[in-house]
Design an enzyme around this catalytic site. Sequence first.
Site, PDB file in Angstrom:
ATOM      1  CB  SER A  68      91.861 109.630  97.223  1.00 37.45           C
ATOM      2  OG  SER A  68      92.139 110.765  96.390  1.00 37.45           O
ATOM      3  CG  ASP A 146      95.970 115.301 100.888  1.00 37.46           C
ATOM      4  OD1 ASP A 146      96.036 115.876  99.532  1.00 37.46           O
ATOM      5  OD2 ASP A 146      95.235 114.526 101.220  1.00 37.46           O
ATOM      6  CG  HIS A 159      96.293 112.838  98.490  1.00 36.10           C
ATOM      7  ND1 HIS A 159      95.326 112.765  98.896  1.00 36.10           N
ATOM      8  CD2 HIS A 159      95.948 111.777  97.666  1.00 36.10           C
ATOM      9  CE1 HIS A 159      93.990 112.286  98.555  1.00 36.10           C
ATOM     10  NE2 HIS A 159      94.668 111.423  97.699  1.00 36.10           N
TER      11      HIS A 159
END
Length: 180
Positions: A68, A146, A159
């Site tokens: 991320s 995602d 995610h």
Amino acid sequence: AGVGNVGRAFVDSLRAKVPGKSVAEYAVNYPASLDFATAADGVIDASNTVRATAATCPNTKIVLGGYSQGAAVAAYITADAVPQGFALPPGLSGPMPADVTDHVAAVALFGKPSSGFLQMIYTGAPAITVGSRYVGKTDDLCIPEDPVCSPNGNDQAAHTSYVDRGLTDQAADYVVGHLG
């Protein structure tokens, strides 16, 4: 704090796939959050750490990784150039020198924020682009559902499923293939 759930699964998988080799980890020092401006602290710390490791341990094969916002940090430090019109934060002098590239064996990115997602949370952030010297040794993993990394993603839970879907093991296999 630390390498996080995805990072832990990735490092543990990598360790298991290279028995007899030493695998150290370094958790980049920055406050990962939706305040994306804090990623600059991570870029500074990661870049300085990679440069120092390459200089003091020239036989060490460095693997960059991130999930991320951490994927954004890892990708940013591979950049070829500072985006036009973007002012570097204090503590960062520019892209890593080309000679550092040879010390980086592979890059593993999990759920790297797409440009659309990035602009939603931090307008004006530079695009997250892997530099040309690193593209051939980067595994950029994005689960299609995602919404952080995929423009068509619509499942928030995706995610957080990189470990469950085996992508940390897949990335470890990729890295092993690049360690030589």
